[in-house]
Design a protein around this motif. Structure first.
Motif, mmCIF file in Angstrom:
data_model
loop_
_atom_site.group_PDB
_atom_site.id
_atom_site.type_symbol
_atom_site.label_atom_id
_atom_site.label_comp_id
_atom_site.label_asym_id
_atom_site.label_seq_id
_atom_site.Cartn_x
_atom_site.Cartn_y
_atom_site.Cartn_z
ATOM 1 N N THR A 104 -35.000 17.474 4.464
ATOM 2 C CA THR A 104 -34.563 16.352 3.639
ATOM 3 C C THR A 104 -34.241 15.164 4.528
ATOM 4 O OG1 THR A 104 -33.632 17.830 1.957
ATOM 5 C CG2 THR A 104 -32.824 15.566 1.995
ATOM 6 N N LEU A 105 -34.809 14.019 4.208
ATOM 7 C CA LEU A 105 -34.483 12.786 4.927
ATOM 8 C C LEU A 105 -33.295 12.134 4.230
ATOM 9 C CD1 LEU A 105 -38.009 11.243 5.661
ATOM 10 C CD2 LEU A 105 -36.588 12.675 7.124
ATOM 11 N N LEU A 106 -32.167 12.109 4.913
ATOM 12 C CA LEU A 106 -30.946 11.558 4.341
ATOM 13 C C LEU A 106 -30.846 10.089 4.730
ATOM 14 C CD1 LEU A 106 -28.403 12.293 2.703
ATOM 15 C CD2 LEU A 106 -27.219 12.630 4.871
ATOM 16 N N LEU A 107 -31.208 9.224 3.792
ATOM 17 C CA LEU A 107 -31.100 7.789 4.004
ATOM 18 C C LEU A 107 -29.635 7.374 3.882
ATOM 19 C CD1 LEU A 107 -34.138 7.013 1.697
ATOM 20 C CD2 LEU A 107 -34.164 7.052 4.203
ATOM 21 N N CYS A 108 -29.322 6.174 4.319
ATOM 22 C CA CYS A 108 -27.918 5.768 4.398
ATOM 23 C C CYS A 108 -27.740 4.336 3.922
ATOM 24 C CB CYS A 108 -27.413 5.877 5.837
ATOM 25 S SG CYS A 108 -27.604 7.512 6.573
ATOM 26 N N ASP A 109 -26.501 4.016 3.572
ATOM 27 C CA ASP A 109 -26.156 2.621 3.329
ATOM 28 C C ASP A 109 -25.702 1.996 4.655
ATOM 29 O OD1 ASP A 109 -23.610 3.584 3.775
ATOM 30 O OD2 ASP A 109 -22.785 2.968 1.848
ATOM 31 N N ASP A 110 -25.226 0.769 4.590
ATOM 32 C CA ASP A 110 -24.776 0.073 5.802
ATOM 33 C C ASP A 110 -23.294 0.297 6.051
ATOM 34 O OD1 ASP A 110 -23.735 -1.371 3.713
ATOM 35 O OD2 ASP A 110 -24.291 -3.333 4.514
ATOM 36 N N ASN A 111 -22.736 1.359 5.488
ATOM 37 C CA ASN A 111 -21.321 1.730 5.544
ATOM 38 C C ASN A 111 -20.468 0.952 4.545
ATOM 39 O OD1 ASN A 111 -21.666 3.524 7.865
ATOM 40 N ND2 ASN A 111 -21.933 1.643 9.043
ATOM 41 N N TRP A 112 -21.074 -0.019 3.860
ATOM 42 C CA TRP A 112 -20.328 -0.857 2.913
ATOM 43 C C TRP A 112 -20.955 -0.835 1.531
ATOM 44 C CZ3 TRP A 112 -15.668 -2.654 4.201
ATOM 45 C CH2 TRP A 112 -15.332 -2.616 5.550
ATOM 46 N N GLY A 113 -21.716 0.228 1.244
ATOM 47 C CA GLY A 113 -22.241 0.388 -0.102
ATOM 48 C C GLY A 113 -23.542 -0.321 -0.382
ATOM 49 N N ASN A 114 -24.228 -0.792 0.668
ATOM 50 C CA ASN A 114 -25.509 -1.467 0.506
ATOM 51 C C ASN A 114 -26.605 -0.614 1.140
ATOM 52 O OD1 ASN A 114 -24.081 -3.878 -0.466
ATOM 53 N ND2 ASN A 114 -23.464 -4.105 1.665
ATOM 54 N N VAL A 115 -27.503 -0.126 0.332
ATOM 55 C CA VAL A 115 -28.521 0.826 0.777
ATOM 56 C C VAL A 115 -29.474 0.171 1.772
ATOM 57 C CG1 VAL A 115 -30.465 2.222 0.002
ATOM 58 C CG2 VAL A 115 -28.351 2.157 -1.349
ATOM 59 N N ARG A 116 -29.701 0.819 2.913
ATOM 60 C CA ARG A 116 -30.516 0.231 3.977
ATOM 61 C C ARG A 116 -32.014 0.478 3.801
ATOM 62 N NH1 ARG A 116 -28.716 1.460 9.945
ATOM 63 N NH2 ARG A 116 -30.234 -0.212 10.261
ATOM 64 N N GLY B 254 -37.695 16.257 0.170
ATOM 65 C CA GLY B 254 -37.195 15.129 -0.588
ATOM 66 C C GLY B 254 -36.335 14.187 0.238
ATOM 67 N N TYR B 255 -35.613 13.316 -0.492
ATOM 68 C CA TYR B 255 -34.774 12.292 0.126
ATOM 69 C C TYR B 255 -33.343 12.402 -0.403
ATOM 70 C CZ TYR B 255 -39.224 10.060 1.366
ATOM 71 O OH TYR B 255 -40.474 9.796 1.867
ATOM 72 N N GLY B 256 -32.405 12.026 0.443
ATOM 73 C CA GLY B 256 -31.005 11.978 0.045
ATOM 74 C C GLY B 256 -30.395 10.637 0.401
ATOM 75 N N MET B 257 -29.155 10.422 -0.039
ATOM 76 C CA MET B 257 -28.427 9.198 0.279
ATOM 77 C C MET B 257 -27.016 9.541 0.728
ATOM 78 S SD MET B 257 -28.012 6.003 0.716
ATOM 79 C CE MET B 257 -29.728 5.633 0.364
ATOM 80 N N TYR B 258 -26.662 8.992 1.911
ATOM 81 C CA TYR B 258 -25.291 9.073 2.423
ATOM 82 C C TYR B 258 -24.634 7.730 2.136
ATOM 83 C CZ TYR B 258 -21.527 9.096 5.944
ATOM 84 O OH TYR B 258 -20.314 8.994 6.575
ATOM 85 N N TYR B 259 -23.638 7.739 1.226
ATOM 86 C CA TYR B 259 -23.020 6.524 0.723
ATOM 87 C C TYR B 259 -21.556 6.469 1.172
ATOM 88 C CZ TYR B 259 -22.759 2.675 -2.678
ATOM 89 O OH TYR B 259 -22.654 1.446 -3.283
ATOM 90 N N HIS B 260 -20.968 5.273 1.160
ATOM 91 C CA HIS B 260 -19.595 5.102 1.646
ATOM 92 C C HIS B 260 -18.683 4.476 0.599
ATOM 93 C CE1 HIS B 260 -21.505 5.695 5.580
ATOM 94 N NE2 HIS B 260 -20.297 5.874 6.081
ATOM 95 N N PHE B 261 -17.535 5.128 0.367
ATOM 96 C CA PHE B 261 -16.408 4.502 -0.308
ATOM 97 C C PHE B 261 -15.350 4.071 0.708
ATOM 98 C CE2 PHE B 261 -17.050 7.170 -4.424
ATOM 99 C CZ PHE B 261 -18.083 6.338 -4.804
ATOM 100 N N ASP B 262 -15.425 4.600 1.905
ATOM 101 C CA ASP B 262 -14.429 4.429 2.968
ATOM 102 C C ASP B 262 -15.202 4.247 4.264
ATOM 103 O OD1 ASP B 262 -11.513 5.612 4.226
ATOM 104 O OD2 ASP B 262 -13.303 6.146 5.356
#
Length: 840
Positions: free
Chosen positions: A375-387, A400-408
């Motif tokens: 699984t390719l875990l895509l990420c946001d920019d640490n501030w909730g904006n998907v890169r 498949g694909y995943g998303m690592y998202y940030h509330f903190d």
């Protein structure tokens, strides 16, 4: 009176948003089954041959029944009379019902995490009637149990937010077959992170550490919210090493464990720090690292897990020699060889994930290949904006694909660790973007200390179950449903407004980054935002006075503390600003504002103390985070009162606090599409949703996302995958100036997620279009996106004659989210929120 309030609250607990229909009633229903009669519940039946996690959920069901009616039934192995039967397809009891045709086995066989809940007459010998909760697998049965508990009035947050359970003497189950179906996202979970000083000190004082006693509550919460996945706390912690019971407990309860983006092979960074064998450098110390990683796979081999592969530098830094694609591919291949050797199975039979976090995304962008099952875990920019997102024509991946998202987040431009800064409309907009572009394998969100992220966590996991259920028109309703389940029908809308508004205010500028320079004195901006937060605090206190005693702790945690503490923060910085302005003039009234700063600083400590002492100190330390006194990106070591200046002399007047000023003109939904705007003082300002005309496209329609952004709302095309070239928004304006207009357009901070830019076009009266690429060369690195939370672009247009004109706005690429349009004829002044709307 008290009893009637709690009855309404209990009924409302069944109404929170979800796919499953309400099946619990507190009044008799035709053909229904009495689950509780005169305060006496039916006994629960669960086979000892079922999964331990299902048996534990059945035991928790008896405790939930006690919370509801005051009596705890027993869990037995044999069914008789009328009862509740709980089990997965592994259970001999459920198999018996399937074989007898009492349950349709095809509805469960081969399904993922699905349950069926139904009342069955004469299900087996000796049983007259039974409520049967049958799961396709371990978690399917568990989710069915906890859905029953939720509808009976037991909040998933009964422990973590002290939500009371209303007492009921009668509980009935409606006749029918009920299910939530299967989840649309496979792995759905949270990441406890940045957990010191708050969560760490809390766990240490209450449980002796971040151990299995602590995790038992967290695992239960995740399951009650229909999550199934977790990255454990890792600041100074090692999940498997700290407590030998952590791993077995997660597997027993039904939580799939993994490790964070920079901790490969089921090992924490602390595992390496405590047993360091040379440098964390694969090029120079590969043999030691392979031995280390082998131990991680061996230790976790008997439990459900997703193995993180790849490598970052020690301490979540960029790896030495970063950018060496060949080396990274070698690392992943060697890790997979270890997995095969330890498990005795092909590598693809063990779930794996590679996190494309920060600079690791560069490997992916530059062509690095990993096996298709990872699984390719895509990420946001640490501030909730998907890169980055896959393109619509991307070749399907088995993993498949995943998303690592940030509330903190801990990092620049400032840490954000203290309070909730996550308005749900923004979370939905970005996660809807992810799902629409095929990110469906894994959703994991960094929740920091867990509290005070109660509502964002609930929304994230609700949406992860079925993203297709959520759209711009039901986001506000979700918040109302959440508050209804906690505070009751009568106060649900008001509580939800408070909950949404404080998150919106905090996202404008995170509290850690707030200062006297944030807002402007132009357009009375500082006075307005301070008065608005003060009014919100007054409204929160007024709500508290209308709520029953039993909900006061929940009120303080979810609304009272965060709103009052943040309003107090605004008061403090506004007072500091007034002190600075008057001190420059040598005006002794500056001393009154200096006193006000000190009062606010002291009140901040009192609110923290109130949080830490409520409910006999249950949440002591949970608000230990320092958020006043920042000098750089990093958390300060001590709280420091903002500097003030005192002036010689005696104040000549009393302190005057900001009061709410008249708001901008309000536009009803019936008048949208007829708006006109006029120039005032050399500018025109327009909220995006107040268009005069809209032209929808063949594939997409303009959609208003309520409450998104710094001011009113935002507008964007939906669906986000459709062509938008045939769409437009038009705004009629009345101009009095003859200067060249500068059109400033404000967007939400959507990133360049396909590495080709996001463009819009704007024109006046059908003349030359100005085309702007808002972020063609921006890739999510640290910059104004994180600090400002806005994209502002400017175009200069032809000179206009006084009179009526039309501004036409088009998107050339989907996913841009328009918030505000401002036209400067030379009179616009600097402001954070933008000039007030000039609606005619």
């Amino acid at each position: 009176m008290k009893k009637s309030i709690l009855l309404v609250l209990a009924i409302c607990c069944t109404m929170i948003a979800g796919a499953v229909e309400p099946f619990v009633s507190f009044c008799p229903v035709t053909g229904g089954l009495a689950l509780v009669t005169n305060g006496k519940p039916l006994h629960v039946v669960c086979s000892q041959h079922d999964y331990e996690g299902v048996q534990l959920a059945a035991e928790n069901l008896t405790k939930d029944l006690q919370r509801v009616c005051g009596t705890q039934p027993s869990v037995t192995q044999s069914a008789s009379g009328e009862c509740i039967i709980v089990g997965s397809l592994k259970s001999p009891l459920i198999q018996q019902l399937v074989q007898a045709g009492k349950i349709n086995g095809k509805d469960l066989q081969g399904k993922n995490e699905k349950y069926l809940l139904q009342v069955i007459d004469n299900p087996m010998n000796g049983v007259k009637r039974a409520l049967v909760i049958a799961g396709s697998d371990k978690r399917g049965a568990i989710y069915g149990v906890y859905e029953l508990s939720r509808q009976m009035g037991v909040s998933p947050w009964y422990w973590f937010a002290d939500v009371p359970t209303p007492h009921q003497n009668q509980v009935y189950i409606k006749k029918g077959i009920y299910t939530d179906g299967e989840p649309k996202v496979k792995y759905r979970g949270i990441f406890i992170n940045d957990e010191w000083p708050s969560f760490g000190n809390w766990a240490l004082s209450h449980f002796g550490g971040i151990n299995s006693k602590c995790y038992a509550h967290i695992f239960e919460l995740i399951l009650r919210l229909k999550g199934n996945f977790m990255w454990p706390a890792m600041w100074g912690s090692a999940f498997y090493d700290d407590d030998p019971q952590n791993g077995p407990l997660a597997d027993k309860m039904g939580i799939i464990m993994s490790t964070s983006h920079h901790e490969p092979m089921c090992l924490a960074q602390q595992d390496w720090s405590r047993n360091r064998d040379g440098a964390w450098n694969y090029a120079t110390n590969g043999e030691a690292l392979r031995k280390f990683w082998t131990r991680g796979i061996e230790r976790s081999n008997n439990w459900e897990r997703v193995v993180t592969v790849g490598m970052r530098g020690d301490g979540d830094e960029a790896m030495e020699g970063s950018g060496n694609i060949k080396l990274m591919e070698t690392i992943v291949n060697d890790q997979r060889a270890i997995i095969e050797k330890v498990t005795g199975k092909k590598a693809e039979e063990t779930p794996q994930v590679w996190a494309l976090y920060k600079e690791v995304q560069d490997y992916y962008d530059n062509g690095m290949q990993v096996p298709d099952d990872i699984t390719l875990l895509l990420c946001d920019d640490n501030w909730g904006n998907v890169r980055r997102l896959p393109t619509l024509d991307s070749k399907p991946r088995k993993g498949g694909y995943g998303m690592y998202y940030h509330f903190d987040y801990v990092g620049g431009p400032r840490c954000s660790k203290w309070i909730n800064i996550n308005p749900i409309p923004r979370v939905w907009e970005q996660m809807n973007l992810c799902y629409s572009y095929g990110v469906k394998e894994m959703w994991i969100v960094n929740v920091g200390d867990l509290k005070p992220m109660e509502y964002p966590i609930t929304f994230f996991l609700d949406m992860a179950w079925n993203p297709e259920e959520f759209h711009a028109d039901n986001l506000i309703q979700h918040s109302i449903d959440f508050c209804r389940s906690i505070f009751g029908e009568k106060e649900a809308e008001e509580a939800a407004r408070l909950l949404r508004t404080y998150a919106k205010f905090n996202r404008r500028m995170i509290p850690e980054n707030l200062s006297t320079k944030t807002f402007s004195m132009n357009y009375d901006e500082w006075q307005r935002v301070t008065a608005e937060y003060d009014q919100l605090a007054l409204d929160a206190v007024a709500l508290s006075k209308r709520l029953p005693k039993e909900t006061q702790d929940a009120w303080f945690q979810l609304l009272g503390y965060p709103i009052q503490a943040c309003a107090n923060l605004y008061d403090m910085y506004y007072a500091q600003l007034m002190n600075q302005r008057l001190a420059k003039k040598k005006n002794p009234n500056a001393n009154l504002w200096a006193d006000r700063v000190a009062e606010c600083f002291d009140r901040d400590s009192l609110l923290q103390k109130q949080y830490h002492t409520m409910n006999e100190g249950k949440w002591n330390h949970m608000m230990d985070e320092i958020y006043i006194g920042y000098k750089s990106w990093a958390t300060p070591k001590t709280r420091v009162m903002p500097a003030v200046t005192r002036v010689a002399g005696t104040p000549t007047k009393r302190l005057t606090f900001p009061t709410l000023l008249p708001s901008s003109a309000k536009v009803s939904s019936s008048s949208k599409g007829k708006c006109e705007f006029e120039e005032r003082n050399g500018y025109i300002s327009i909220e995006a949703e107040h268009f005069t005309r809209k032209i929808d496209g063949k594939e997409a329609k303009w959609t208003v996302i309520p409450e998104l952004g710094r001011t009113l709302s935002a507008v964007t095309p939906q669906p986000v995958t459709a062509s938008v070239n045939d769409m437009a928004l038009e705004y009629d304006i009345n101009v009095t100036s003859t200067d060249y207009p500068r059109i400033k357009v404000r967007f939400s901070p959507t990133l360049n997620f396909h590495a080709k830019g996001l463009r819009y076009a704007v024109s006046i009266d059908g003349k030359e279009e100005k085309v702007v690429d808002v972020n063609g060369d921006y890739n999510g690195e640290l910059g104004p996106w994180q600090r400002e939370g806005i994209i502002e672009c400017e175009t200069v247009h032809q000179q206009l004659n006084p009179g009526r004109h039309t501004v036409r706005f088009r998107l050339l690429d989907n996913a841009l989210v328009l918030q505000k349009i401002m036209i400067d004829f030379g009179g616009m002044r600097r402001s954070f929120l933008g000039a007030p709307e000039t609606l005619k």
